[in-house]
Structure formats: C-alpha cells, structure tokens
Design a protein around this motif. Sequence first.
Motif, PDB file in Angstrom:
ATOM      1  N   ILE A  46      32.084  49.304  44.350  1.00 26.71           N
ATOM      2  CA  ILE A  46      33.321  50.093  44.473  1.00 26.71           C
ATOM      3  C   ILE A  46      34.559  49.256  44.769  1.00 26.71           C
ATOM      4  O   ILE A  46      35.680  49.730  44.578  1.00 26.71           O
ATOM      5  N   GLU A  47      34.383  48.027  45.236  1.00 30.07           N
ATOM      6  CA  GLU A  47      35.542  47.196  45.568  1.00 30.07           C
ATOM      7  C   GLU A  47      35.291  45.760  45.138  1.00 30.07           C
ATOM      8  O   GLU A  47      35.210  44.850  45.977  1.00 30.07           O
ATOM      9  N   PRO A  48      35.172  45.516  43.829  1.00 24.88           N
ATOM     10  CA  PRO A  48      34.874  44.169  43.335  1.00 24.88           C
ATOM     11  C   PRO A  48      36.098  43.258  43.432  1.00 24.88           C
ATOM     12  O   PRO A  48      37.215  43.696  43.731  1.00 24.88           O
ATOM     13  N   VAL A  84      56.167  41.000  52.610  1.00 25.01           N
ATOM     14  CA  VAL A  84      54.869  41.434  52.095  1.00 25.01           C
ATOM     15  C   VAL A  84      54.585  40.731  50.777  1.00 25.01           C
ATOM     16  O   VAL A  84      55.466  40.644  49.904  1.00 25.01           O
ATOM     17  N   ASP A  85      53.381  40.218  50.640  1.00 27.90           N
ATOM     18  CA  ASP A  85      52.920  39.665  49.369  1.00 27.90           C
ATOM     19  C   ASP A  85      51.913  40.624  48.745  1.00 27.90           C
ATOM     20  O   ASP A  85      51.160  41.292  49.452  1.00 27.90           O
ATOM     21  N   VAL A  86      51.923  40.677  47.429  1.00 30.68           N
ATOM     22  CA  VAL A  86      50.921  41.443  46.690  1.00 30.68           C
ATOM     23  C   VAL A  86      50.136  40.465  45.838  1.00 30.68           C
ATOM     24  O   VAL A  86      50.718  39.730  45.034  1.00 30.68           O
ATOM     25  N   ARG A  87      48.826  40.406  46.053  1.00 30.08           N
ATOM     26  CA  ARG A  87      47.965  39.453  45.359  1.00 30.08           C
ATOM     27  C   ARG A  87      46.956  40.183  44.486  1.00 30.08           C
ATOM     28  O   ARG A  87      46.375  41.192  44.898  1.00 30.08           O
ATOM     29  N   ALA A  88      46.728  39.663  43.295  1.00 31.54           N
ATOM     30  CA  ALA A  88      45.718  40.252  42.414  1.00 31.54           C
ATOM     31  C   ALA A  88      44.325  39.982  42.972  1.00 31.54           C
ATOM     32  O   ALA A  88      44.050  38.890  43.480  1.00 31.54           O
ATOM     33  N   VAL A  89      43.445  40.971  42.906  1.00 31.27           N
ATOM     34  CA  VAL A  89      42.049  40.789  43.310  1.00 31.27           C
ATOM     35  C   VAL A  89      41.126  40.804  42.093  1.00 31.27           C
ATOM     36  O   VAL A  89      39.954  40.439  42.191  1.00 31.27           O
ATOM     37  N   LEU A  90      41.666  41.224  40.968  1.00 32.06           N
ATOM     38  CA  LEU A  90      40.937  41.251  39.696  1.00 32.06           C
ATOM     39  C   LEU A  90      41.851  40.721  38.596  1.00 32.06           C
ATOM     40  O   LEU A  90      43.080  40.777  38.735  1.00 32.06           O
ATOM     41  N   SER A 124      41.687  49.633  42.774  1.00 26.48           N
ATOM     42  CA  SER A 124      42.955  48.936  42.574  1.00 26.48           C
ATOM     43  C   SER A 124      42.720  47.479  42.178  1.00 26.48           C
ATOM     44  O   SER A 124      41.641  46.925  42.376  1.00 26.48           O
ATOM     45  N   ASN A 125      43.774  46.874  41.621  1.00 32.28           N
ATOM     46  CA  ASN A 125      43.647  45.483  41.189  1.00 32.28           C
ATOM     47  C   ASN A 125      44.460  44.511  42.048  1.00 32.28           C
ATOM     48  O   ASN A 125      44.630  43.351  41.689  1.00 32.28           O
ATOM     49  N   THR A 126      44.969  44.985  43.207  1.00 30.47           N
ATOM     50  CA  THR A 126      45.714  44.109  44.109  1.00 30.47           C
ATOM     51  C   THR A 126      45.364  44.394  45.567  1.00 30.47           C
ATOM     52  O   THR A 126      44.738  45.406  45.892  1.00 30.47           O
ATOM     53  N   LYS A 127      45.793  43.480  46.447  1.00 25.99           N
ATOM     54  CA  LYS A 127      45.751  43.716  47.885  1.00 25.99           C
ATOM     55  C   LYS A 127      47.117  43.351  48.464  1.00 25.99           C
ATOM     56  O   LYS A 127      47.847  42.524  47.890  1.00 25.99           O
ATOM     57  N   THR A 128      47.468  43.965  49.570  1.00 24.86           N
ATOM     58  CA  THR A 128      48.770  43.754  50.205  1.00 24.86           C
ATOM     59  C   THR A 128      48.600  42.897  51.453  1.00 24.86           C
ATOM     60  O   THR A 128      47.700  43.138  52.255  1.00 24.86           O
ATOM     61  N   ILE A 129      49.462  41.908  51.622  1.00 22.61           N
ATOM     62  CA  ILE A 129      49.357  40.953  52.724  1.00 22.61           C
ATOM     63  C   ILE A 129      50.666  40.924  53.506  1.00 22.61           C
ATOM     64  O   ILE A 129      51.741  40.740  52.925  1.00 22.61           O
ATOM     65  N   MET A 130      50.574  41.126  54.824  1.00 16.84           N
ATOM     66  CA  MET A 130      51.738  41.042  55.705  1.00 16.84           C
ATOM     67  C   MET A 130      51.928  39.599  56.173  1.00 16.84           C
ATOM     68  O   MET A 130      50.991  38.967  56.663  1.00 16.84           O
ATOM     69  N   ASN A 131      53.131  39.077  56.031  1.00 16.62           N
ATOM     70  CA  ASN A 131      53.449  37.714  56.445  1.00 16.62           C
ATOM     71  C   ASN A 131      54.115  37.683  57.826  1.00 16.62           C
ATOM     72  O   ASN A 131      54.569  38.716  58.330  1.00 16.62           O
TER      73      ASN A 131
END
Length: 287
Positions: free
Chosen positions: A197-199, A20-26, A8-15
């Motif tokens: 596997i998780e860059p 919820v925020d969705v942030r790009a990881v790539l 995946s190209n994002t991660k999910t963050i609980m505030n």
Amino acid sequence: IMSHSCTSNTKTIMNEDQTVDVRAVLPIKRGSEITKSYVSSLETTQLRQERLMDGWYFRCKCLRCCDPLEGLSFASSVACLKCKEGLILSSNPLDPDADWACGDCGFMKTADAIKKLNEYFMAAIMAATDDCSNLEDLLEKSVKMFHPNHYLPTPCRIKLNTAFLKLGARNDGNAEVEILMRRKEFLDDVHQVIETIEPGLTQRRGLSLFERSVCHLQLGRELYDRKKFGKADFCKLLESEVTSLEDCLDCLEHSSVGGYLDDVNFKAGAARDDAESWLSQVLEGSL
C-alpha cells in the motif's frame, strides 16, 4: 495545494527554516500529476473517504479507492463467515452506503454493519495493554473476521511487536530466540502490507525496513552463536539485510529534521555497519 491520492507519489519534509520540500517516492512520468496523501494509507477505503469528506469535503476517486480489492492489498476486505471461503467486498467503494457482498456465496452485509465491525475491533485493539496473550487473542480473532492484510490486524501486530519487545527487556537472557521469532513474524506481516500500500521511498516503509532488519539481524546472530544457523545461511542473511538497511537509509535520507527519524537514521546506519562487519568476520573465519 497538491492533489491527494491514496497511493501518492511524493512525501512532504519540514526543514529547520520552516520551509517545506516535496520529494518523489516513486518514479513520476512526465506530465503525470504530482500527489500527496492527506490521510493514512493504512486505513480502509471507508475510513479514508470519511476522513477526506470531514476534513477536505471531497471523496477520493483514485484507482485504489475505486477498486474493492484496493490493488490486491485487501485492506478493507472482510472474511465471509457464512461460506468461510469468500471475501465480503463493497459493491461500490465510492458510495459509503453501498451494500457489501461475498464474491463467492453472495452473502450480504450493510455498510453500517461493516463500519460497526471495524469500529468494534479498533476500539478493542486501542484499549489493549501490553498483555501479549490478550493481544494475540485479538489478532487471532481479527484474522478470522477480516482478510489477514486488512487494516485492523496491522495495528494489532504493531502492538504485539512492542509488547514482546518489552517482555524481552523484562526477561533479559530468557527465551530470547522465541521472543525474536515471534517479533519477526509480526514485523514480516506488517512489512508485507506496507510494501503493497505504500511502496517506494516513503518514511513509513523506511521505518518498517529498519524494525524488520534489526530483528532479523538479532535473531540471525543468536542462532549463529548457538550453532543453529550455518555459515552460508548466515552470510546470505547478512547480505540481504545490508541491502534492506541501505534501502531503509534511502527512504529516510530526506526526512523532517529534529524528530525521532534522525535517531532511526543513525541506528539504521549503525546496524548496516554491524552487518557488514559481521559478514567480513565470518568470511575471514574470525566469527
């Protein structure tokens, strides 16, 4: 609902306010699909597909799932004990019942046999205690049965790192360098898998960078203090680990609040500051 991808190209963050925020990881190209992973990226294609079917009623057809080598991560690859050279791979990763075959000698195994082999080793690893000898025996057997980067040796290495960490705590001052060197070996191997596997700026990669860098710094300082590590090499190590810890902090900068990641974030910052301080002291000649 965001689409799933095993890379995946994002991660999910609980505030704190339950948003919820969705942030790009790539980097995400304009027009590309934004995805998240519903299941653990560490697991084999067989297991990921099974979890997705049980929980979300679909089979993933991402690039990783379609590739028997999983983007050269080899996370599902089984060693061929017949020719002792090739890898046994699924003939069709998207079909849970497809036969598996060695790419070198053609030796065949059923999907059910591969599943039972995976389940046997996972049960043994999960049942293992903090006995270093027992865990090392399991790791030795697993890297003979599977590719070294297969999913199963990874949790075994993680448990071994924890076991050696506890061993060091019980024997403070004894065999410190030997224990740190073993832990370095396990953590380096785990990180190599995660980088494949998780860059990107993922939380799992950030945690791996933290564990690995702290171990490297502890080992480097022990060797330097014992006059077994030259000044130039120690400075090079410190510069490298400062960079790794800054990368770690970038990975953990946006994470769910109130959890253990807050503590890791603080410790990673402290470890980076220590490394920078040691580097300054070495260059000044006071360390």
